[in-house]
Design a protein around this motif. Sequence first.
Motif: not given
Length: 245
Positions: A64-71
């Motif tokens: 994993i290099e990045n993660s975020w809440d789905s928009y």
Amino acid sequence: MPRFFTDPSNIDGSEIKITGSDVNHIKNVLRMRAGEEISVSDGAGKDYFGKIRSIDRDCVLIDIENSWDSYVELPAEITLFQGLPKADKMELIIQKAVELGACAIVPVITKRTIVRWDEKKQDKKLARWQGIAESAAKQSGRGIIPKVTAPVSFSAALAQARFMEAAVIPYEKAEGMEAAREKVRSMRGKKSIGVFIGPEGGFDTDEIEAAIKAGVCSITLGRRILRTETAGLTALSILMFELDE
């Protein structure tokens, strides 16, 4: 960039594990290799970006290099209560409903349903429908995989809708377009919405009356008569346009 789904249990700290049929797709169809970039969703609204560390016969490991809440998800969870149609129309409806933002598709057996549901073949049919939903979710960049349920009766569908903040049912005898626009605008801010669509031949008058009595808003979709596979997608498109932020 290729996009896949995995269960949240396969995400551990800085590592994602992909198993099952997607391994073959990554390895033999896309012919991806270690070091290539990939997008993964946990199917619960969390997106991840990473690079493939290794590809084995049964498992793909991703750093994993990045993660975020789905928009990409709509602010409201929309459930499509679709009158069970003939032939393979349901497959098209599922595919497009997922693309348009539906969170669940519930086939409904109504008075005018022509298809006879074969419970002996139910598991196979549902597996195919769910596979179509997953493929459509991947293609359209969804943050979740919408659920396709087994068919329910119309009364059971109404009972489910009672737990939602709002519900609509297109009906040719409903008030005019301005009234429909006002009702659709009133959906803003709602967190859960049901959309009822009849099969070929539409809903029986008694069913419309029962829906309205249960608090479902009747709306018109215009002066033209739409096919069952068109009506639901039209209603979902209207709601998507009105609700999307």
